[in-house]
Design a protein around this motif. Structure first.
Motif, PDB file in Angstrom:
ATOM      1  N   LEU A  81      33.186  70.680  50.827  1.00 47.94           N
ATOM      2  CA  LEU A  81      34.589  70.269  50.715  1.00 47.94           C
ATOM      3  C   LEU A  81      34.735  68.788  50.366  1.00 47.94           C
ATOM      4  CD1 LEU A  81      36.048  72.125  53.840  1.00 47.94           C
ATOM      5  CD2 LEU A  81      36.043  72.896  51.451  1.00 47.94           C
ATOM      6  N   ARG A  82      33.628  68.121  50.037  1.00 49.60           N
ATOM      7  CA  ARG A  82      33.700  66.674  49.825  1.00 49.60           C
ATOM      8  C   ARG A  82      34.585  66.284  48.649  1.00 49.60           C
ATOM      9  NH1 ARG A  82      28.860  68.384  47.757  1.00 49.60           N
ATOM     10  NH2 ARG A  82      28.181  67.563  45.733  1.00 49.60           N
ATOM     11  N   TRP A  83      34.774  67.195  47.691  1.00 44.72           N
ATOM     12  CA  TRP A  83      35.605  66.868  46.528  1.00 44.72           C
ATOM     13  C   TRP A  83      37.069  66.708  46.912  1.00 44.72           C
ATOM     14  CZ3 TRP A  83      33.060  65.305  42.439  1.00 44.72           C
ATOM     15  CH2 TRP A  83      31.747  65.745  42.260  1.00 44.72           C
ATOM     16  N   LEU A  84      37.437  67.175  48.100  1.00 49.77           N
ATOM     17  CA  LEU A  84      38.816  66.998  48.559  1.00 49.77           C
ATOM     18  C   LEU A  84      39.144  65.530  48.805  1.00 49.77           C
ATOM     19  CD1 LEU A  84      39.238  70.010  51.032  1.00 49.77           C
ATOM     20  CD2 LEU A  84      40.145  69.785  48.704  1.00 49.77           C
ATOM     21  N   TRP A  85      38.111  64.694  48.953  1.00 44.08           N
ATOM     22  CA  TRP A  85      38.370  63.257  49.108  1.00 44.08           C
ATOM     23  C   TRP A  85      39.098  62.688  47.891  1.00 44.08           C
ATOM     24  CZ3 TRP A  85      38.343  61.635  53.739  1.00 44.08           C
ATOM     25  CH2 TRP A  85      37.390  62.054  54.672  1.00 44.08           C
ATOM     26  N   LEU A  86      38.964  63.337  46.739  1.00 43.01           N
ATOM     27  CA  LEU A  86      39.643  62.854  45.530  1.00 43.01           C
ATOM     28  C   LEU A  86      41.152  63.061  45.596  1.00 43.01           C
ATOM     29  CD1 LEU A  86      37.122  63.998  42.775  1.00 43.01           C
ATOM     30  CD2 LEU A  86      37.319  61.764  43.887  1.00 43.01           C
ATOM     31  N   LEU A  87      41.614  63.794  46.611  1.00 37.59           N
ATOM     32  CA  LEU A  87      43.060  63.909  46.803  1.00 37.59           C
ATOM     33  C   LEU A  87      43.686  62.556  47.114  1.00 37.59           C
ATOM     34  CD1 LEU A  87      43.392  67.210  48.880  1.00 37.59           C
ATOM     35  CD2 LEU A  87      44.156  66.816  46.523  1.00 37.59           C
ATOM     36  N   HIS A  88      42.921  61.676  47.761  1.00 37.56           N
ATOM     37  CA  HIS A  88      43.474  60.350  48.093  1.00 37.56           C
ATOM     38  C   HIS A  88      43.870  59.570  46.840  1.00 37.56           C
ATOM     39  CE1 HIS A  88      44.213  56.489  49.809  1.00 37.56           C
ATOM     40  NE2 HIS A  88      43.053  55.982  49.462  1.00 37.56           N
ATOM     41  N   PRO A  89      42.983  59.391  45.842  1.00 31.24           N
ATOM     42  CA  PRO A  89      43.440  58.710  44.620  1.00 31.24           C
ATOM     43  C   PRO A  89      44.502  59.489  43.866  1.00 31.24           C
ATOM     44  CG  PRO A  89      41.192  59.515  44.368  1.00 31.24           C
ATOM     45  CD  PRO A  89      41.532  59.633  45.816  1.00 31.24           C
ATOM     46  N   MET A  95      37.831  54.315  44.381  1.00 29.06           N
ATOM     47  CA  MET A  95      36.520  53.969  44.924  1.00 29.06           C
ATOM     48  C   MET A  95      36.293  54.633  46.268  1.00 29.06           C
ATOM     49  SD  MET A  95      33.724  52.627  44.283  1.00 29.06           S
ATOM     50  CE  MET A  95      32.272  52.703  45.331  1.00 29.06           C
ATOM     51  N   VAL A  96      37.323  54.716  47.097  1.00 27.32           N
ATOM     52  CA  VAL A  96      37.199  55.411  48.378  1.00 27.32           C
ATOM     53  C   VAL A  96      36.852  56.884  48.141  1.00 27.32           C
ATOM     54  CG1 VAL A  96      38.464  56.224  50.409  1.00 27.32           C
ATOM     55  CG2 VAL A  96      38.670  53.847  49.695  1.00 27.32           C
ATOM     56  N   GLY A  97      37.581  57.530  47.229  1.00 24.60           N
ATOM     57  CA  GLY A  97      37.320  58.936  46.949  1.00 24.60           C
ATOM     58  C   GLY A  97      35.939  59.166  46.368  1.00 24.60           C
ATOM     59  N   VAL A  98      35.570  58.384  45.367  1.00 28.43           N
ATOM     60  CA  VAL A  98      34.258  58.534  44.731  1.00 28.43           C
ATOM     61  C   VAL A  98      33.148  58.207  45.720  1.00 28.43           C
ATOM     62  CG1 VAL A  98      32.740  57.579  42.954  1.00 28.43           C
ATOM     63  CG2 VAL A  98      35.110  58.132  42.400  1.00 28.43           C
ATOM     64  N   GLY A  99      33.335  57.132  46.488  1.00 23.01           N
ATOM     65  CA  GLY A  99      32.314  56.730  47.449  1.00 23.01           C
ATOM     66  C   GLY A  99      32.034  57.796  48.486  1.00 23.01           C
ATOM     67  N   LEU A 100      33.085  58.463  48.970  1.00 23.33           N
ATOM     68  CA  LEU A 100      32.903  59.510  49.969  1.00 23.33           C
ATOM     69  C   LEU A 100      32.293  60.772  49.358  1.00 23.33           C
ATOM     70  CD1 LEU A 100      36.163  59.050  52.058  1.00 23.33           C
ATOM     71  CD2 LEU A 100      33.820  58.592  52.795  1.00 23.33           C
TER      72      LEU A 100
END
Length: 272
Positions: free
Chosen positions: A198-206, A185-190
């Motif tokens: 570069l926002r897709w890099l947030w999916l590195l967290h999950p 949810m953090v990754g998708v939400g961001l």
């Protein structure tokens, strides 16, 4: 350029009209975290049932040919520093990352904050219900798995040495994995709330979270699959509402001066 009144509105600026009161939100989020902790405590116990369910989950994963959790753990066991980093990520990132995510959204993307808070609340409630209905021993405690409890052996660990007597955490609440659910949810939400290339890099967290929870033997693959399915249903049921467009104000009706009215009236009277 959009306008509110006679002033231009920056599309990147936060919509402060959608931001709920801060004190209320602090109390609400603190209450949700408290319910989360108390709910996991209430689900503690049921040790025999938890181990029986662990054997069932392990056997089911082998029947459907899911990759063994041991394959991921062996990658960690090649390097003690990597194991320590994975244990630290598991122990320290889960809560702070979620809190920072909500805080940033509240300040910069209030509309996304309200949506994300609702989704996380429903997801957590559903997960706690499953913890109560289906207690599950994690693979690190399951004899059939032959996996290492990396937290206890290498540290740091967030769990007590005796799972049945652990008063700080419920070690039999593996299904579903809120570690992974919150991270997704953090990754998708961001990704949804930002516009950077570069926002897709947030999916590195999950992705890292999934590697960590499986490699440290704290969760089965199925724990993550179930929470991902739950989150997908919740996201479909609670979609992000579109922002109301900012409309320019309507012009005031023109007012004809009083002298002009008098002239027009006099002229019409003269024609009669």
């Amino acid at each position: 350029m959009k306008y509110a009144g006679n002033k231009p509105v920056d599309p990147a600026s936060p919509d402060t009209t959608a931001r709920p009161p801060l004190v209320r939100e602090l109390l609400l989020v603190a209450g949700l975290f408290l319910v989360y902790k108390l709910g996991r405590q209430a689900a503690n116990g049921h040790m025999d049932e938890a181990f029986r369910n662990g054997d069932r989950v392990w056997d089911l994963e082998r029947v459907v040919h899911l990759p063994g959790e041991g394959a991921v753990q062996r990658l960690l066991l090649h390097n003690e520093t990597l194991i320590h980093l994975a244990n630290t990520y598991y122990a320290t990132v889960h809560f702070p990352a979620t809190v920072l995510f909500l805080a940033w959204l509240y300040w910069r993307r209030p509309r996304h904050y309200v949506w994300s808070r609702r989704v996380l609340a429903v997801l957590t409630g559903a997960a706690l219900a499953l913890h109560l209905l289906f207690p599950l021993a994690p693979p690190r405690l399951l004899a059939a798995a032959h996996l290492v409890d990396t937290g206890r052996v290498y540290g740091p660990s967030v769990y007590g040495a005796r799972p049945a007597a652990d008063s700080m955490a419920n070690q039999f609440a593996a299904m579903p994995s809120l570690h992974f659910g919150w991270a997704v949810m953090v990754g998708v939400g961001l990704v949804v709330a930002t516009r950077s290339r570069l926002r897709w890099l947030w999916l590195l967290h999950p992705a890292i979270t999934l590697f960590v929870i499986v490699g440290t033997a704290n969760h089965y693959w199925l724990d993550s699959i179930v929470v991902a399915a739950l989150l997908a249903v919740i996201l479909a049921a609670l979609p992000l509402r579109r922002a109301e467009p900012v409309r320019p104000p309507l012009p005031w009706p023109s007012v004809v001066p009083q002298r002009e009215h008098s002239t027009v009236y006099a002229a019409s009277g003269a024609r009669r």
